[in-house]
Scaffold this active site. Structure first.
Site, PDB file in Angstrom:
ATOM      1  N   LYS A  75     -12.042  -9.518 -14.448  1.00  0.00           N
ATOM      2  CA  LYS A  75     -11.076 -10.588 -14.740  1.00  0.00           C
ATOM      3  C   LYS A  75     -11.759 -11.823 -15.304  1.00  0.00           C
ATOM      4  O   LYS A  75     -11.193 -12.520 -16.143  1.00  0.00           O
ATOM      5  CB  LYS A  75     -10.294 -10.944 -13.481  1.00  0.00           C
ATOM      6  CG  LYS A  75      -9.430  -9.792 -13.033  1.00  0.00           C
ATOM      7  CD  LYS A  75      -8.186 -10.252 -12.352  1.00  0.00           C
ATOM      8  CE  LYS A  75      -7.240  -9.066 -12.253  1.00  0.00           C
ATOM      9  NZ  LYS A  75      -6.156  -9.296 -11.341  1.00  0.00           N
ATOM     10  N   LYS A  99      -6.293   1.764 -15.404  1.00  0.00           N
ATOM     11  CA  LYS A  99      -5.315   1.755 -14.319  1.00  0.00           C
ATOM     12  C   LYS A  99      -3.953   1.251 -14.809  1.00  0.00           C
ATOM     13  O   LYS A  99      -3.889   0.378 -15.653  1.00  0.00           O
ATOM     14  CB  LYS A  99      -5.864   0.819 -13.232  1.00  0.00           C
ATOM     15  CG  LYS A  99      -5.033   0.691 -11.999  1.00  0.00           C
ATOM     16  CD  LYS A  99      -5.632  -0.318 -11.032  1.00  0.00           C
ATOM     17  CE  LYS A  99      -5.083  -1.715 -11.258  1.00  0.00           C
ATOM     18  NZ  LYS A  99      -5.309  -2.657 -10.167  1.00  0.00           N
ATOM     19  N   LYS A 111       0.007  -4.197 -13.350  1.00  0.00           N
ATOM     20  CA  LYS A 111       1.096  -5.067 -13.780  1.00  0.00           C
ATOM     21  C   LYS A 111       0.585  -5.801 -15.006  1.00  0.00           C
ATOM     22  O   LYS A 111      -0.567  -6.206 -15.059  1.00  0.00           O
ATOM     23  CB  LYS A 111       1.416  -6.100 -12.710  1.00  0.00           C
ATOM     24  CG  LYS A 111       1.723  -5.505 -11.356  1.00  0.00           C
ATOM     25  CD  LYS A 111       2.174  -6.608 -10.414  1.00  0.00           C
ATOM     26  CE  LYS A 111       2.144  -6.209  -8.990  1.00  0.00           C
ATOM     27  NZ  LYS A 111       0.935  -6.706  -8.286  1.00  0.00           N
TER      28      LYS A 111
HETATM   29  P1  AMP Z   1      -1.514  -5.255  -6.598  1.00  0.00           P
HETATM   30  O1  AMP Z   1      -0.410  -4.968  -7.541  1.00  0.00           O
HETATM   31  O2  AMP Z   1      -2.825  -5.406  -7.307  1.00  0.00           O
HETATM   32  O3  AMP Z   1      -1.212  -6.356  -5.651  1.00  0.00           O
HETATM   33  O4  AMP Z   1      -1.670  -3.957  -5.695  1.00  0.00           O
HETATM   34  C1  AMP Z   1      -0.864  -3.663  -4.579  1.00  0.00           C
HETATM   35  C2  AMP Z   1      -1.216  -2.286  -4.053  1.00  0.00           C
HETATM   36  O5  AMP Z   1      -0.922  -1.280  -5.025  1.00  0.00           O
HETATM   37  C3  AMP Z   1      -2.711  -2.135  -3.728  1.00  0.00           C
HETATM   38  O6  AMP Z   1      -2.842  -1.324  -2.571  1.00  0.00           O
HETATM   39  C4  AMP Z   1      -3.258  -1.426  -4.934  1.00  0.00           C
HETATM   40  O7  AMP Z   1      -4.411  -0.666  -4.636  1.00  0.00           O
HETATM   41  C5  AMP Z   1      -2.091  -0.516  -5.308  1.00  0.00           C
HETATM   42  N1  AMP Z   1      -2.099  -0.197  -6.742  1.00  0.00           N
HETATM   43  C6  AMP Z   1      -1.924  -1.063  -7.770  1.00  0.00           C
HETATM   44  N2  AMP Z   1      -1.984  -0.430  -8.961  1.00  0.00           N
HETATM   45  C7  AMP Z   1      -2.232   0.883  -8.671  1.00  0.00           C
HETATM   46  C8  AMP Z   1      -2.406   2.062  -9.475  1.00  0.00           C
HETATM   47  N3  AMP Z   1      -2.326   2.033 -10.797  1.00  0.00           N
HETATM   48  N4  AMP Z   1      -2.622   3.238  -8.832  1.00  0.00           N
HETATM   49  C9  AMP Z   1      -2.679   3.286  -7.479  1.00  0.00           C
HETATM   50  N5  AMP Z   1      -2.524   2.222  -6.677  1.00  0.00           N
HETATM   51  C10 AMP Z   1      -2.299   1.025  -7.254  1.00  0.00           C
END
Ligand code: AMP
Ligand code: TRP
Length: 332
Positions: A112, A197, A200
């Protein structure tokens, strides 16, 4: 009873990656087998350029989506991070436990940081210290297990290191947590770039399935997914990342094994079609409940109020203990 804590950042609309990597298991198993807390970690959304109204809106939307996905506030605790002061209170003490070098080694920070610099933006200090706040989120609750996607493994490892170090230096204060990852769906990849990945993002994201996408939009995105050269449907993440990703998604939605599913297909088209329908069906009840909840925001706010109150009560004694342990004079 096992204590579970996990969080989700309101930095964009929730994706299929969030669902398969984290939320699905919170709903299906975690909330029923343990004392579980699920947190919309809004302070973490301030680590990069942010739009004030958007963070507010997305925080409420994330909470509504968690409830729509099936988190039941009568069996688990759902709340917003900034409603509970203990997180930032503890983060400071953990900053006095962590080192600068440790922070700079974090993969997510390095990625980032490079992104922000490439866009000509300055890097907020909070981006560097973010994993410490995450550690505070976890350690404040005496957490045993942290169910997250693969991308958070390093942050949970750091949390363990900080807990062990603090306990050794200042006396036993924190439970040492461990990360738990789903067997399937721990890393859902972008449909257009199976090398990265599904995160968002601010753009419409042809490779990102959002939980609130209309069924036809989901179908279009899945049907246009980048596959690999070759024709055979094989589950091989290294050699055929695009196809493997579709198999993972289908497996995540149906509960079957990706390699077993692969045997049932002899064309990419058929695999895409079934994957699209499986995703549409998996998300259908969530979309419906979310639409209902949108007409009753008072209910959502009430859940968050009660959740924060319970969370405060749980975190306070641990954070007070950490303040005492590190040598601060208790308030009289
Ligand atoms: P975040 O959106 O970064 O706050 O992630 C929230 C949760 O979703 C965390 O446990 C991440 O590890 C999981 N997560 C986010 N993106 C992915 C993805 N593409 N595949 C699997 N898990 C994800
Ligand atoms: N850093 C996590 C992410 O980007 C979100 C998060 C913040 C979190 N605090 C947490 C996850 C505590 C689990 C536990 O996905």
């Amino acid at each position: 009873m096992t204590r579970i804590f996990s969080g989700i950042k309101p930095t964009g609309h929730l994706t299929l990656g969030n669902y398969l990597g984290a939320v699905r298991r919170w709903v299906k198993t975690d909330q029923h087998r343990a004392d579980a807390l699920f947190c919309v970690v809004d302070l973490h959304a301030l680590t990069e350029d942010h739009d004030l109204a958007r963070v507010r809106r997305l925080s409420r939307q994330a909470a509504s989506l968690l409830l729509a996905a099936g988190l039941d506030p009568t069996v688990c605790t759902v709340f917003v991070q900034s409603h509970v002061d203990e997180h930032t209170r503890l983060a400071y003490v953990l900053e006095c436990t962590a080192t600068d070098g440790e922070m700079r080694r974090m993969i997510q920070y390095r990625e980032k940081e490079a992104q922000e610099r490439a866009r000509g933006r300055s890097v907020r200090l909070s981006l560097l210290t973010y994993p410490v706040l995450m550690a505070a989120d976890i350690l404040a609750y005496g957490t045993d297990e942290v169910p997250v996607g693969d991308d958070q493994a390093q942050h949970v490892e750091l949390t363990r290191d900080l807990a062990v170090r603090f306990n050794q230096r200042y006396g036993h204060t924190f439970t040492v947590p461990r990360a738990v990852h789903p067997e399937v769906g721990a890393r859902v990849m972008n449909l257009q770039e199976p090398g990265s990945k599904m995160g968002k993002s601010d753009d419409a994201g042809p490779g990102i399935v959002y939980l609130l996408d209309e069924p036809d939009v989901i179908r279009k995105k899945v049907m246009r997914a980048v596959t690999d050269s070759g024709r055979e449907v094989e589950y091989d993440r290294g050699a055929r990342p695009g196809v493997a990703n579709l198999l993972d998604i289908l497996a995540g939605c149906t509960g079957e094994e990706p390699s077993v599913l692969a045997e049932g297909y002899d064309s990419y088209g058929a695999l895409k079609k079934d994957t699209a329908e499986a995703v549409v069906e998996a998300l259908r009840p969530l979309r419906q409940r979310h639409a209902e909840l949108c007409t009753d925001l008072g209910y959502v706010d009430g859940v968050l109020r009660a959740g924060a109150e319970r969370a405060r009560g749980l975190a306070r004694p641990t954070v007070d203990a950490a303040y005492r342990a590190i040598g601060l004079l208790p308030a009289g």
